[in-house]
Structure formats: structure tokens, C-alpha cells
Design a protein around this motif. Structure first.
Motif, PDB file in Angstrom:
ATOM      1  N   GLY A 132       0.790  -1.223   0.000  1.00  0.00           N
ATOM      2  CA  GLY A 132       0.000   0.000   0.000  1.00  0.00           C
ATOM      3  C   GLY A 132       0.824   1.277   0.000  1.00  0.00           C
ATOM      4  N   HIS A 133       2.111   1.160  -0.313  1.00  0.00           N
ATOM      5  CA  HIS A 133       2.978   2.344  -0.333  1.00  0.00           C
ATOM      6  C   HIS A 133       3.285   2.823  -1.756  1.00  0.00           C
ATOM      7  CE1 HIS A 133       3.478   2.160   3.938  1.00  0.00           C
ATOM      8  NE2 HIS A 133       3.965   0.950   3.885  1.00  0.00           N
ATOM      9  N   ALA A 134       2.743   2.159  -2.757  1.00  0.00           N
ATOM     10  CA  ALA A 134       2.937   2.568  -4.147  1.00  0.00           C
ATOM     11  C   ALA A 134       1.683   2.235  -4.930  1.00  0.00           C
ATOM     12  CB  ALA A 134       4.160   1.867  -4.753  1.00  0.00           C
ATOM     13  N   TYR A 135       1.493   2.903  -6.044  1.00  0.00           N
ATOM     14  CA  TYR A 135       0.280   2.695  -6.823  1.00  0.00           C
ATOM     15  C   TYR A 135       0.552   2.937  -8.308  1.00  0.00           C
ATOM     16  CZ  TYR A 135       0.273   7.821  -6.653  1.00  0.00           C
ATOM     17  OH  TYR A 135       0.638   9.145  -6.748  1.00  0.00           O
ATOM     18  N   PRO A 136      -0.051   2.118  -9.164  1.00  0.00           N
ATOM     19  CA  PRO A 136       0.020   2.379 -10.604  1.00  0.00           C
ATOM     20  C   PRO A 136      -0.893   3.558 -10.937  1.00  0.00           C
ATOM     21  CG  PRO A 136      -0.501   0.072 -10.127  1.00  0.00           C
ATOM     22  CD  PRO A 136      -0.710   0.849  -8.869  1.00  0.00           C
ATOM     23  N   ALA A 137      -0.394   4.433 -11.775  1.00  0.00           N
ATOM     24  CA  ALA A 137      -1.177   5.605 -12.144  1.00  0.00           C
ATOM     25  C   ALA A 137      -2.251   5.228 -13.154  1.00  0.00           C
ATOM     26  CB  ALA A 137      -0.265   6.674 -12.730  1.00  0.00           C
ATOM     27  N   ALA A 138      -3.373   5.879 -13.051  1.00  0.00           N
ATOM     28  CA  ALA A 138      -4.438   5.683 -14.034  1.00  0.00           C
ATOM     29  C   ALA A 138      -4.123   6.505 -15.263  1.00  0.00           C
ATOM     30  CB  ALA A 138      -5.779   6.111 -13.445  1.00  0.00           C
ATOM     31  N   SER A 139      -4.510   6.008 -16.436  1.00  0.00           N
ATOM     32  CA  SER A 139      -4.298   6.754 -17.673  1.00  0.00           C
ATOM     33  C   SER A 139      -5.144   8.019 -17.667  1.00  0.00           C
ATOM     34  CB  SER A 139      -4.666   5.883 -18.877  1.00  0.00           C
ATOM     35  OG  SER A 139      -4.578   6.622 -20.063  1.00  0.00           O
ATOM     36  N   THR A 140      -4.543   9.109 -18.150  1.00  0.00           N
ATOM     37  CA  THR A 140      -5.264  10.381 -18.157  1.00  0.00           C
ATOM     38  C   THR A 140      -5.564  10.862 -19.572  1.00  0.00           C
ATOM     39  OG1 THR A 140      -3.160  11.577 -18.082  1.00  0.00           O
ATOM     40  CG2 THR A 140      -4.224  11.108 -15.985  1.00  0.00           C
ATOM     41  N   GLY A 141      -5.454   9.991 -20.507  1.00  0.00           N
ATOM     42  CA  GLY A 141      -5.730  10.398 -21.877  1.00  0.00           C
ATOM     43  C   GLY A 141      -5.796   9.172 -22.749  1.00  0.00           C
ATOM     44  N   SER A 142      -5.738   9.357 -24.044  1.00  0.00           N
ATOM     45  CA  SER A 142      -5.763   8.229 -24.960  1.00  0.00           C
ATOM     46  C   SER A 142      -4.793   8.491 -26.086  1.00  0.00           C
ATOM     47  CB  SER A 142      -7.171   8.023 -25.523  1.00  0.00           C
ATOM     48  OG  SER A 142      -7.582   9.188 -26.228  1.00  0.00           O
ATOM     49  N   GLY A 143      -4.252   7.384 -26.618  1.00  0.00           N
ATOM     50  CA  GLY A 143      -3.340   7.504 -27.740  1.00  0.00           C
ATOM     51  C   GLY A 143      -2.111   8.308 -27.378  1.00  0.00           C
ATOM     52  N   ALA A 144      -1.746   9.256 -28.270  1.00  0.00           N
ATOM     53  CA  ALA A 144      -0.534  10.051 -28.075  1.00  0.00           C
ATOM     54  C   ALA A 144      -0.656  10.989 -26.899  1.00  0.00           C
ATOM     55  CB  ALA A 144      -0.218  10.845 -29.342  1.00  0.00           C
ATOM     56  N   GLU A 145      -1.884  11.215 -26.406  1.00  0.00           N
ATOM     57  CA  GLU A 145      -2.072  12.164 -25.310  1.00  0.00           C
ATOM     58  C   GLU A 145      -1.995  11.506 -23.936  1.00  0.00           C
ATOM     59  OE1 GLU A 145      -5.769  14.060 -25.966  1.00  0.00           O
ATOM     60  OE2 GLU A 145      -5.125  15.140 -27.755  1.00  0.00           O
ATOM     61  N   THR A 146      -1.787  10.193 -23.914  1.00  0.00           N
ATOM     62  CA  THR A 146      -1.715   9.504 -22.637  1.00  0.00           C
ATOM     63  C   THR A 146      -0.558  10.057 -21.826  1.00  0.00           C
ATOM     64  OG1 THR A 146      -2.658   7.509 -23.591  1.00  0.00           O
ATOM     65  CG2 THR A 146      -1.452   7.269 -21.524  1.00  0.00           C
ATOM     66  N   GLY A 147      -0.848  10.486 -20.590  1.00  0.00           N
ATOM     67  CA  GLY A 147       0.186  11.156 -19.825  1.00  0.00           C
ATOM     68  C   GLY A 147       0.884  10.287 -18.816  1.00  0.00           C
ATOM     69  N   SER A 148       0.259   9.198 -18.335  1.00  0.00           N
ATOM     70  CA  SER A 148       0.882   8.464 -17.239  1.00  0.00           C
ATOM     71  C   SER A 148       0.654   6.962 -17.318  1.00  0.00           C
ATOM     72  CB  SER A 148       0.345   8.994 -15.911  1.00  0.00           C
ATOM     73  OG  SER A 148      -1.076   8.940 -15.907  1.00  0.00           O
ATOM     74  N   GLY A 150       1.189   3.268 -17.394  1.00  0.00           N
ATOM     75  CA  GLY A 150       2.340   2.440 -17.066  1.00  0.00           C
ATOM     76  C   GLY A 150       3.192   2.980 -15.943  1.00  0.00           C
ATOM     77  N   ASP A 151       2.966   4.219 -15.502  1.00  0.00           N
ATOM     78  CA  ASP A 151       3.760   4.792 -14.414  1.00  0.00           C
ATOM     79  C   ASP A 151       3.338   4.187 -13.077  1.00  0.00           C
ATOM     80  OD1 ASP A 151       4.890   6.407 -16.303  1.00  0.00           O
ATOM     81  OD2 ASP A 151       3.923   8.258 -15.645  1.00  0.00           O
ATOM     82  N   VAL A 152       4.309   4.046 -12.177  1.00  0.00           N
ATOM     83  CA  VAL A 152       4.043   3.620 -10.807  1.00  0.00           C
ATOM     84  C   VAL A 152       4.738   4.613  -9.882  1.00  0.00           C
ATOM     85  CG1 VAL A 152       4.242   1.773  -9.092  1.00  0.00           C
ATOM     86  CG2 VAL A 152       3.974   1.198 -11.511  1.00  0.00           C
ATOM     87  N   TYR A 153       4.008   5.082  -8.867  1.00  0.00           N
ATOM     88  CA  TYR A 153       4.547   6.107  -7.971  1.00  0.00           C
ATOM     89  C   TYR A 153       4.602   5.622  -6.530  1.00  0.00           C
ATOM     90  CZ  TYR A 153       3.400   9.125 -11.929  1.00  0.00           C
ATOM     91  OH  TYR A 153       3.312   9.676 -13.180  1.00  0.00           O
ATOM     92  N   PHE A 154       5.571   6.145  -5.791  1.00  0.00           N
ATOM     93  CA  PHE A 154       5.618   5.938  -4.350  1.00  0.00           C
ATOM     94  C   PHE A 154       4.704   6.959  -3.695  1.00  0.00           C
ATOM     95  CE2 PHE A 154       7.194   6.604  -0.056  1.00  0.00           C
ATOM     96  CZ  PHE A 154       7.396   5.293   0.386  1.00  0.00           C
ATOM     97  N   ASP A 155       3.866   6.492  -2.814  1.00  0.00           N
ATOM     98  CA  ASP A 155       2.902   7.344  -2.121  1.00  0.00           C
ATOM     99  C   ASP A 155       3.567   7.905  -0.860  1.00  0.00           C
ATOM    100  OD1 ASP A 155       0.805   8.514  -0.778  1.00  0.00           O
ATOM    101  OD2 ASP A 155      -0.540   6.779  -0.896  1.00  0.00           O
ATOM    102  N   VAL A 156       4.069   9.121  -0.935  1.00  0.00           N
ATOM    103  CA  VAL A 156       4.854   9.669   0.174  1.00  0.00           C
ATOM    104  C   VAL A 156       4.024   9.849   1.437  1.00  0.00           C
ATOM    105  CG1 VAL A 156       6.553  10.792  -1.320  1.00  0.00           C
ATOM    106  CG2 VAL A 156       4.481  12.038  -0.638  1.00  0.00           C
ATOM    107  N   ARG A 157       2.742  10.110   1.305  1.00  0.00           N
ATOM    108  CA  ARG A 157       1.908  10.310   2.495  1.00  0.00           C
ATOM    109  C   ARG A 157       1.567   9.001   3.198  1.00  0.00           C
ATOM    110  NH1 ARG A 157       0.664  15.419   3.410  1.00  0.00           N
ATOM    111  NH2 ARG A 157       0.775  16.905   1.671  1.00  0.00           N
ATOM    112  N   SER A 158       1.870   7.882   2.545  1.00  0.00           N
ATOM    113  CA  SER A 158       1.610   6.588   3.176  1.00  0.00           C
ATOM    114  C   SER A 158       2.728   6.189   4.131  1.00  0.00           C
ATOM    115  CB  SER A 158       1.461   5.499   2.102  1.00  0.00           C
ATOM    116  OG  SER A 158       2.744   5.151   1.565  1.00  0.00           O
ATOM    117  N   TRP A 159       3.844   6.919   4.097  1.00  0.00           N
ATOM    118  CA  TRP A 159       5.005   6.546   4.901  1.00  0.00           C
ATOM    119  C   TRP A 159       5.339   7.697   5.840  1.00  0.00           C
ATOM    120  CZ3 TRP A 159       6.791   2.295   6.471  1.00  0.00           C
ATOM    121  CH2 TRP A 159       8.088   2.160   6.978  1.00  0.00           C
ATOM    122  N   ALA A 160       5.039   7.514   7.118  1.00  0.00           N
ATOM    123  CA  ALA A 160       5.156   8.602   8.101  1.00  0.00           C
ATOM    124  C   ALA A 160       6.581   9.112   8.258  1.00  0.00           C
ATOM    125  CB  ALA A 160       4.622   8.129   9.454  1.00  0.00           C
TER     126      ALA A 160
END
Length: 486
Positions: A132-148, A150-160
Motif C-alpha cells: 500500500g505504499h505505491a500505486y500504478p497511475a491511471a491513464s489520463t488520456g488516450s493515444g498520443a495524449e496519454t500522460g501516465s 504504465g507509471d508507478v509512484y511511491f505514495d509519500v503520504r503513506s510513509w510517516a
């Protein structure tokens, strides 16, 4: 005496107690090989080379890992059609290796490339997602406009504990600018995995559970340190500029995944030019190859090691001149001692490190204080030689030899003798020896005018003669040779 190191996480001087007293483990962040090394890179690597040498002296064994970041935004940006990113990275890696070797930096026990540990990075990311300390990003667009996608981010607020290394409040931190912010829950979340982009080469893409892509910068070191040193190790090192965000993020993701990670954090100070940090982005850097072309590599090593490793080192026009003079004093004494003390080299094997020298290095690697002990011993040794005190000179020779050996600055070490320089010295030696023999013949015949002319001619060429009971010795460019008088 116990070695003490300044731990930048606790901001205190701590007794160094390794997990295994017989095998110290160190991980140091190595270069990102988008371009060649500048002297700031050399200074950082040298700081940990000396630390490694001293801990080897104290504990007998050090497992030393220094990585190569061969996949990164900057590497991809500097690649060209004629030189793909992987070829550029390898060419630059070789430049770093040559520069490190030139100034006597020992090769690492292991030197992993980031691209060789992709599975280990993905395994670590998966652990963070599951916890629960990282999450795959949801797609924010389609085709060439897809911004994220496949990205996976560390959730900084999940780790005190995020921010504990640099003692920063999360809300006071700047947003992480390492990936498209549209897929982030918090702008300070940082990328663990970067989804493939149309403009990047397919050769820089690996399959993953979150889609094709490549690792983020920070996850690389967490995965490689764990792979080669285990889930917990003794020392994590690097430049002071890496504390945030790189080391802060490493600490967060590794500990959030359940690893003990680094027990001590050691950071070297930066090289400055005119009191401004040396940086490729500021275009104020001095390339290592330029310095090594103009200066003796031993002088470069001495100059970059002379200041305390945690202090800033400001490069001025006199930096290397002062180092050259210091090296000359050491070399001159050692060569005088070798000539005067038959069998003196045998003492090196049994010599022990002087107490004051050891105390200096035990105290947070106090190289400036250790060098002061070294030069005082050189002075005492020269005084003993001048007075014909063989025992005193022999003690000083042994002490100087062992101290310079520990610091990697022994001028008599074969490492500092290049083949070309040796060939040139042999040729010059033959010429000077002939003139010395002619001068000796003139003096034997009491032709003082001829003897003086020969000596003047030798001096005009920048060669100094030293007449002693065991013959006449010459020196030029700090490479003395001896000749028996006839």
C-alpha cells in the motif's frame, strides 16, 4: 580506538560498529553516465576510496559496491542517432573507469549496472504496491495524449517517516519533477516505474506487470544495494547533493518495503569553483581528462584528498601547485632514505601505522590531520638523514611508507610510473650518467674548470646533482636516479 563517522541522518558523530566486524559493507552511488567525469566526481569517489582503505585497515575486509546508472532521462537525452543510449553509456562508463584508475581509486568489489537489475527493481516495486505504499497511475488520456499510462509512484503520504533523512516537513517539499504529474495522488510522489513513451527508443523499454517502461532513478539503488549487500548493510555513501531527493527516496522506499537498509549515512562535500557548486548544469565544471592531461595523477589525488571529506573544496589556481609541492617533499625524503638506508624497503612489511595518524583517521576520517602527522614525520626523517642518524631515519622511512600506503599516495608505488615516463627517464638517465662520469673524471684529474662547466651544463638543463658518500645522484621532474662516482 573505535572509528567514528559523522552520520548525516542523525547529524551526530557515531561509533562505527559494523554488522559483521570481519566484513564491512558499503554502498556508494556511482555516476550517471550521460557524459564524462569532472573533478567533482573524482573527489567524491576518492573520499570513499580512502574510507574504504581505512576500514579495510581496521577490519580486514570491506565489500564495496558502487553502481553505474546507465539508464536515465539524461542518458536518453544525450544519445544520438549515431550513438544509441547504451553505447553512449558504455563509452562514458569507460571514461569514468579510466579517470578513477588514474588517481589510484581501487575498483569496487562489485560495480553493477542498473540495466542488469531490472527484475530486482520490479520485485521491489511489487512489494511496495502490495504493502500500500505505491500505486500504478491511471491513464489520463488516450493515444498520443496519454500522460501516465504504465507509471508507478511511491505514495509519500503513506510513509510517516518520509523526510527523516533530511529532516524536512513533507508539506514544505517541492513537487517531484521526475514524471508526468497528472497521474499522481500528491505532486511530491516520485516515480518508481516510468511507462514507455513514443519518443523514447524501444531498446530502453522492459516489460513489467504495469506495462512496458523503465525504472525510475531512485528505485535502482535500493534494488542494487539489496541484491549485492542484503536487506541491511553498514554504510550508504554519496555526494551531499544526493541527500534530497535521491537518498531520501531510497530510504523511504526500502524501509517501507520492510528492509533495514543503511545503518550509517556518509556524505562527502562538494567541489566548488569560485565558491559556486561545480555542476554540469551550471557549465562551470573542470573535466577530469583536462586536469589529468596537465597534472601528475598523484598530485591530483593529493589535492582532492587534502581537505576533510565533508568540507567543500574550492578549486583555485594554486590548488594543484600546493599539492605538487607537498608530494615533492614526500617523494624527495623517501628517495633520499632509499639511497641512504640499504635494505630500507624491508621495513615496509613490518611497519605499523603511527598512533597520531590512526587517531586522526579514526576521528571521522580526518585526512588533513593525518597529513600533518605525515609531513611532520617527513621533516623528522630529513633531519635524521642530515645528522647521519640511521635508526631515526629508518623509523621515519617506515612510518612515512605505511602512512602513504594507507592513503594511496606513496610516490614510490609502481602505479604512479607510466610506461612512457619510464622510457623517457631511462633515456635521460643514460645521458646524465655519461655527464656525471665525465665530471668525475675531470675532478679526478683536478681539472676543476671542466668539472664546473659540466655541472653548470647539467644545472642549466634543470637537473640537480647531490654528491654523497655513496655516489652522485641526480633528480629532475621529481624522478631521482643514482650513479656511482668514479
Amino acid at each position: 580506538m573505535t572509528v567514528q563517522l559523522y552520520d548525516t541522518k542523525t547529524q551526530t558523530l557515531r561509533d562505527f560498529v559494523p554488522l559483521d566486524p570481519g566484513n564491512v559493507t558499503i554502498y556508494v552511488c556511482g555516476p550517471t553516465v550521460q557524459s564524462g567525469p569532472h573533478i567533482g566526481h573524482l573527489r567524491g569517489a576518492l573520499s570513499f576510496d580512502i574510507l574504504r582503505r581505512w576500514l579495510t585497515h581496521r577490519h580486514g575486509r570491506v565489500t564495496f559496491v558502487r553502481n553505474v546508472t546507465d539508464i536515465d532521462d539524461k542518458v536518453l537525452a544525450n544519445a544520438t542517432h549515431g550513438e544509441p543510449w547504451w553505447a553512449l553509456a558504455y563509452r562514458m562508463e569507460l571514461e569514468f573507469t579510466r579517470a578513477y584508475s588514474a588517481i589510484g581509486i581501487l575498483p569496487p568489489t562489485y560495480e553493477p549496472r542498473a540495466t542488469a537489475s531490472i527484475p530486482q527493481m520490479q520485485e521491489l516495486i511489487a512489494r511496495l504496491v502490495d504493502a500500500g505504499h505505491a500505486y500504478p497511475a491511471a491513464s489520463t488520456g488516450s493515444g498520443a495524449e496519454t500522460g501516465s499510462a504504465g507509471d508507478v509512484y511511491f505514495d509519500v503520504r503513506s510513509w510517516a517517516d518520509y523526510g527523516s533523512l533530511t529532516r524536512q516537513s513533507l508539506d514544505a517539499m517541492e513537487p517531484a519533477a521526475d514524471a508526468d504529474p497528472r497521474g499522481k495522488r500528491d505532486p511530491r510522489d516520485f516515480a518508481l516505474w516510468k511507462g514507455a513513451k513514443a519518443e523514447e527508443p524501444t531498446s530502453a523499454t522492459w516489460d513489467s506487470p504495469w506495462g512496458p517502461g523503465r525504472p525510475g532513478w531512485h528505485i535502482e539503488c535500493s534494488a542494487m544495494s539489496r541484491r549485492y549487500l542484503g536487506s541491511e548493510f553498514d554504510i550508504h555513501g554519496g555526494g551531499l547533493d544526493l541527500r534530497f531527493p535521491h537518498h531520501e527516496n531510497e530510504l523511504a522506499q526500502s524501509t517501507a518495503a520492510g528492509d533495514g537498509f543503511a545503518r550509517y549515512w556518509v556524505h562527502n562535500g562538494l567541489v566548488t569553483v569560485g565558491a559556486q557548486k561545480m555542476s554540469k548544469s551550471l557549465f562551470n565544471f573542470i573535466l577530469a581528462e583536462d586536469v589529468l592531461r596537465e597534472r601528475d595523477p598523484l598530485v591530483v589525488r593529493y589535492a582532492l584528498a587534502a581537505a576533510h571529506y565533508r568540507s567543500s573544496l574550492d578549486i583555485t589556481t594554486t590548488t594543484f601547485d600546493e599539492a605538487e609541492a607537498a608530494v615533492d617533499r614526500i617523494r624527495t625524503f623517501l628517495e633520499r632514505a632509499v639511497r641512504a638506508l640499504r635494505g630500507a624497503d624491508d621495513v615496509r612489511v613490518t611497519a605499523t601505522v603511527p598512533t597520531a595518524f590512526a587517531a586522526a583517521l579514526d576521528d571521522d576520517l580526518g585526512v588533513p590531520q593525518a597529513l600533518a602527522v605525515l609531513h611532520e614525520t617527513v621533516r623528522e626523517g630529513n633531519t635524521a638523514l642530515d645528522a647521519g642518524d640511521r635508526d631515526g631515519a629508518l623509523r621515519a622511512f617506515a612510518d612515512v611508507a605505511v602512512m602513504t600506503g594507507v592513503l594511496g599516495i606513496d610516490p614510490l608505488d609502481p602505479h604512479w610510473r607510466s610506461t612512457d615516463a619510464s622510457d623517457q627517464t631511462r633515456a635521460l638517465d643514460a645521458l646524465v650518467q655519461t655527464m656525471i662520469a665525465q665530471r668525475a673524471d675531470a675532478r679526478a684529474a683536478k681539472d676543476w674548470a671542466a668539472a664546473d662547466r659540466i655541472r653548470d651544463a647539467i644545472a642549466a638543463a634543470g637537473i640537480a646533482l647531490e654528491d654523497g658518500p655513496d655516489g652522485t645522484h641526480w633528480s629532475v621532474a621529481d624522478t631521482p636516479r643514482s650513479a656511482e662516482s668514479n
